[in-house]
Design an enzyme around this catalytic site. Structure first.
Site, PDB file in Angstrom:
ATOM      1  N   LEU A   1      10.705 -20.495  -5.029  1.00 54.35           N
ATOM      2  CA  LEU A   1       9.675 -19.672  -4.387  1.00 54.35           C
ATOM      3  C   LEU A   1       8.333 -19.791  -5.127  1.00 54.35           C
ATOM      4  CD1 LEU A   1       9.200 -17.319  -2.245  1.00 54.35           C
ATOM      5  CD2 LEU A   1       9.440 -15.768  -4.202  1.00 54.35           C
TER       6      LEU A   1
ATOM      7  N   HIS B   1       2.669   3.698  -8.712  1.00 52.84           N
ATOM      8  CA  HIS B   1       2.451   2.299  -9.119  1.00 52.84           C
ATOM      9  C   HIS B   1       3.651   1.799  -9.930  1.00 52.84           C
ATOM     10  CE1 HIS B   1      -1.493   2.533  -7.520  1.00 52.84           C
ATOM     11  NE2 HIS B   1      -2.018   3.271  -8.478  1.00 52.84           N
TER      12      HIS B   1
ATOM     13  N   ASP C   1       0.828  -1.210   0.000  1.00 52.39           N
ATOM     14  CA  ASP C   1       0.000   0.000   0.000  1.00 52.39           C
ATOM     15  C   ASP C   1       0.864   1.262   0.000  1.00 52.39           C
ATOM     16  OD1 ASP C   1      -2.403   1.346  -0.031  1.00 52.39           O
ATOM     17  OD2 ASP C   1      -2.668   1.284   2.142  1.00 52.39           O
TER      18      ASP C   1
HETATM   19  C1  IPE Z   1      -5.273  -2.693  -0.319  1.00 53.31           C
HETATM   20  O1  IPE Z   1      -4.978  -1.354  -0.438  1.00 53.31           O
HETATM   21  C2  IPE Z   1      -5.257  -3.341  -1.682  1.00 53.31           C
HETATM   22  C3  IPE Z   1      -3.949  -3.508  -2.308  1.00 53.31           C
HETATM   23  C4  IPE Z   1      -2.806  -3.207  -1.759  1.00 53.31           C
HETATM   24  C5  IPE Z   1      -3.948  -4.085  -3.632  1.00 53.31           C
HETATM   25  P1  IPE Z   1      -6.113  -0.253  -0.567  1.00 53.31           P
HETATM   26  O2  IPE Z   1      -5.437   1.052  -0.760  1.00 53.31           O
HETATM   27  O3  IPE Z   1      -7.098  -0.645  -1.588  1.00 53.31           O
HETATM   28  O4  IPE Z   1      -6.810  -0.332   0.863  1.00 53.31           O
HETATM   29  P2  IPE Z   1      -7.758   0.706   1.603  1.00 53.31           P
HETATM   30  O5  IPE Z   1      -8.761   1.194   0.596  1.00 53.31           O
HETATM   31  O6  IPE Z   1      -6.891   1.814   2.095  1.00 53.31           O
HETATM   32  O7  IPE Z   1      -8.357  -0.068   2.732  1.00 53.31           O
HETATM   33  C1  IPE Z   2      -1.429   0.368  -3.418  1.00 51.01           C
HETATM   34  O1  IPE Z   2      -1.222   1.740  -3.384  1.00 51.01           O
HETATM   35  C2  IPE Z   2      -1.643  -0.171  -4.818  1.00 51.01           C
HETATM   36  C3  IPE Z   2      -3.029  -0.574  -5.108  1.00 51.01           C
HETATM   37  C4  IPE Z   2      -4.012  -0.589  -4.239  1.00 51.01           C
HETATM   38  C5  IPE Z   2      -3.307  -1.000  -6.462  1.00 51.01           C
HETATM   39  P1  IPE Z   2      -2.438   2.767  -3.379  1.00 51.01           P
HETATM   40  O2  IPE Z   2      -2.789   3.102  -4.795  1.00 51.01           O
HETATM   41  O3  IPE Z   2      -3.559   2.250  -2.562  1.00 51.01           O
HETATM   42  O4  IPE Z   2      -1.776   4.025  -2.705  1.00 51.01           O
HETATM   43  P2  IPE Z   2      -2.433   4.960  -1.598  1.00 51.01           P
HETATM   44  O5  IPE Z   2      -2.897   4.062  -0.491  1.00 51.01           O
HETATM   45  O6  IPE Z   2      -3.550   5.676  -2.253  1.00 51.01           O
HETATM   46  O7  IPE Z   2      -1.318   5.839  -1.184  1.00 51.01           O
HETATM   47 MG    MG Z   3      -4.072   2.403  -0.604  1.00 43.90          MG
END
Ligand code: IPE
Ligand code: IPE
Ligand code: MG
Length: 253
Positions: A142, A47, A30
């Protein structure tokens, strides 16, 4: 662990006996968007950077012999709520990642599998995914599980439905449905539960990840965003895990 592997690990980790290492690490990757915004960049740049970290961390887990399974949360079933442009970028990134990583995964003896629902994922991505899965099926290093369009509740729904069909067909008696039977109908069938669950970017939540499988996982959260995660951070998490006492409801290990 081989002396060779131990030799280039930082001192305290090199001393951790193999049996105190996590066999299965699951990661909620995240904070890509927030990291990018902090750099004054568009969210998608986060990303993009996150994709490079996936490569580095997969390679490191493949190198560290005690780690047998790595499960990465790439896209949740709830992430479809995001803007179309961000989703299109993520799909392109996933496709390019699968194409570019294949030779590296083969070199590293990594076996790739997908967990999640196929519906909604573009065919181009599914094609590359299927190619990667079949090409790497014979690898015995792995085991990399990519959670794509994954949701823990959806997985439990799919498991209940598939058990119900078996009951209807007379293949299983409802009285025989136990934890093992449910486990066999999950996407993760045949794979051990995660020992260590890592979440980056500081959020103290599960976000619908592996609800069934993490019942006794040790949780480690870092404030670092996923694009800032590196081998040293992984080592830190493993070392912390190695010092934990897992009781599984009992009184000792
Ligand atoms: C969880 O992250 C999903 C992934 C890392 C793919 P999110 O950014 O979607 O989670 P929330 O919305 O903060 O709970
Ligand atoms: C995690 O990073 C990647 C995905 C959920 C695809 P985020 O895109 O959720 O990044 P934040 O949480 O908004 O910073
Ligand atoms: Mg996120």
């Amino acid at each position: 662990m081989s002396a060779e592997t131990a030799a280039d690990l930082p001192e305290p980790l090199a001393d951790v006996p193999a049996e105190r290492w996590p066999r299965h690490i699951a990661i909620i990757m995240d904070g890509n968007g927030r990291w990018a915004e902090r750099q004054g960049l568009a969210r998608v740049a986060g990303h993009d950077r996150g994709g490079h970290v996936v490569r580095a961390i997969t390679r490191e887990c493949a190198r560290l012999a005690p780690i047998e399974h790595l499960t990465l949360y790439c896209l949740s079933s709830e992430n479809w709520k995001r803007p179309a442009e961000e989703l299109a970028f993520l799909m392109q990134l996933l496709e390019a990642y699968l194409v570019n990583e294949r030779p590296i995964m083969m070199e590293d003896n990594v076996r790739v599998r997908m967990i999640g629902r196929r519906e909604g994922i573009p065919d181009r991505v599914l094609d590359e995914l299927d190619k990667t899965v079949s090409m790497s099926a014979g690898n015995d290093g792995l085991q990399l599980n990519l959670a794509i369009n994954y949701g823990g509740r959806g997985e439990l729904v799919d498991s209940a439905r598939s058990l119900a069909y078996q009951v209807m067909a007379g293949q299983i008696d409802p009285a025989d449905i136990d934890e093992q039977a449910i486990g066999k109908h999950l996407y993760t069938e045949g794979r051990p539960d995660p020992d260590l669950l890592i979440r980056t970017a500081g959020e103290m939540r599960i976000s619908n990840f592996l609800l069934w499988q993490i019942s006794y996982a040790e949780i480690w959260v870092t404030d670092r965003a996923w694009p800032e995660f590196d081998e040293a951070t992984l080592h830190e998490a493993i070392l912390d895990y190695a010092g934990r006492e897992r009781r599984f409801g009992g009184l000792n290990r």
